[in-house]
Write a protein that holds these residues in place. Structure first.
Motif, PDB file in Angstrom:
ATOM      1  N   UNK A 104       0.841  -1.204   0.000  1.00  0.00           N
ATOM      2  CA  UNK A 104       0.000   0.000   0.000  1.00  0.00           C
ATOM      3  C   UNK A 104       0.873   1.250   0.000  1.00  0.00           C
ATOM      4  N   UNK A 105       1.992   1.205   0.720  1.00  0.00           N
ATOM      5  CA  UNK A 105       2.902   2.359   0.753  1.00  0.00           C
ATOM      6  C   UNK A 105       3.537   2.587  -0.621  1.00  0.00           C
ATOM      7  N   UNK A 106       3.933   1.512  -1.293  1.00  0.00           N
ATOM      8  CA  UNK A 106       4.523   1.626  -2.634  1.00  0.00           C
ATOM      9  C   UNK A 106       3.499   2.192  -3.616  1.00  0.00           C
ATOM     10  N   UNK A 107       2.251   1.703  -3.517  1.00  0.00           N
ATOM     11  CA  UNK A 107       1.185   2.211  -4.388  1.00  0.00           C
ATOM     12  C   UNK A 107       0.938   3.685  -4.120  1.00  0.00           C
ATOM     13  N   UNK A 108       0.859   4.055  -2.835  1.00  0.00           N
ATOM     14  CA  UNK A 108       0.612   5.454  -2.470  1.00  0.00           C
ATOM     15  C   UNK A 108       1.712   6.347  -3.065  1.00  0.00           C
ATOM     16  N   UNK A 109       2.966   5.927  -2.922  1.00  0.00           N
ATOM     17  CA  UNK A 109       4.087   6.723  -3.436  1.00  0.00           C
ATOM     18  C   UNK A 109       3.992   6.869  -4.957  1.00  0.00           C
ATOM     19  N   UNK A 110       3.768   5.763  -5.660  1.00  0.00           N
ATOM     20  CA  UNK A 110       3.725   5.803  -7.129  1.00  0.00           C
ATOM     21  C   UNK A 110       2.547   6.643  -7.627  1.00  0.00           C
ATOM     22  N   UNK A 111       1.384   6.466  -7.014  1.00  0.00           N
ATOM     23  CA  UNK A 111       0.189   7.177  -7.477  1.00  0.00           C
ATOM     24  C   UNK A 111       0.212   8.646  -7.092  1.00  0.00           C
ATOM     25  N   UNK A 112       0.659   8.951  -5.876  1.00  0.00           N
ATOM     26  CA  UNK A 112       0.677  10.365  -5.469  1.00  0.00           C
ATOM     27  C   UNK A 112       1.765  11.129  -6.223  1.00  0.00           C
ATOM     28  N   UNK A 113       2.857  10.455  -6.589  1.00  0.00           N
ATOM     29  CA  UNK A 113       3.884  11.105  -7.419  1.00  0.00           C
ATOM     30  C   UNK A 113       3.307  11.517  -8.772  1.00  0.00           C
ATOM     31  N   UNK A 114       2.275  10.798  -9.216  1.00  0.00           N
ATOM     32  CA  UNK A 114       1.635  11.099 -10.497  1.00  0.00           C
ATOM     33  C   UNK A 114       0.433  12.041 -10.303  1.00  0.00           C
ATOM     34  N   UNK A 115       0.256  12.552  -9.081  1.00  0.00           N
ATOM     35  CA  UNK A 115      -0.772  13.549  -8.831  1.00  0.00           C
ATOM     36  C   UNK A 115      -2.127  13.030  -8.370  1.00  0.00           C
TER      37      UNK A 115
END
Length: 121
Positions: A15-26
């Motif tokens: 979930x942390x990896x997903x959050x980082x990848x998705x939030x980096x994309x806005x």
């Protein structure tokens, strides 16, 4: 305000990896640790997209997809399956349940965001 992407995975690190990848994309991101927690969150919120694991305790990803597709409010929301499962029969089960797409773990953040953009527009 844009609706968040709901990520559903029993692994905190995933979930942390997903959050980082998705939030980096806005993207705004909401998280649930299993299908039951996801349904609880969905009771009061509407996502733009759901990304779910398949293998989780309690209500698994296939069960969650079936529940969402049975509810008129979520019938048209894209659902991506993110899993280590690569067996064709698992993909077919997910497709039959109503999944929009399939991403293998470990995921590449660029490919993940590309898939997200594809199903959301």
């Amino acid at each position: 305000m844009t609706k968040p992407i709901l990520t559903v995975d029993d692994s905190l690190s995933m979930r942390m990896l997903l959050r980082a990848a998705l939030s980096d994309d806005g993207h705004a991101v909401a998280e649930a640790e299993d299908g039951m927690a996801a349904l609880e969150w969905l009771g009061a919120n509407e996502p733009s997209l759901v990304i779910t694991d398949i293998n989780m305790p309690g209500l698994d990803g296939l069960g969650l997809i079936a529940e969402l597709r049975a509810d008129p409010r979520y019938r048209d929301i894209p659902i991506l399956v993110l899993t280590t499962e690569s067996a064709p029969e698992k993909k077919e089960q997910a497709r039959a349940a109503g999944a929009t797409g399939w991403i293998l773990k470990p995921f590449d953040p660029i490919k993940l965001n590309s898939a997200v953009r594809r199903v959301m527009h």
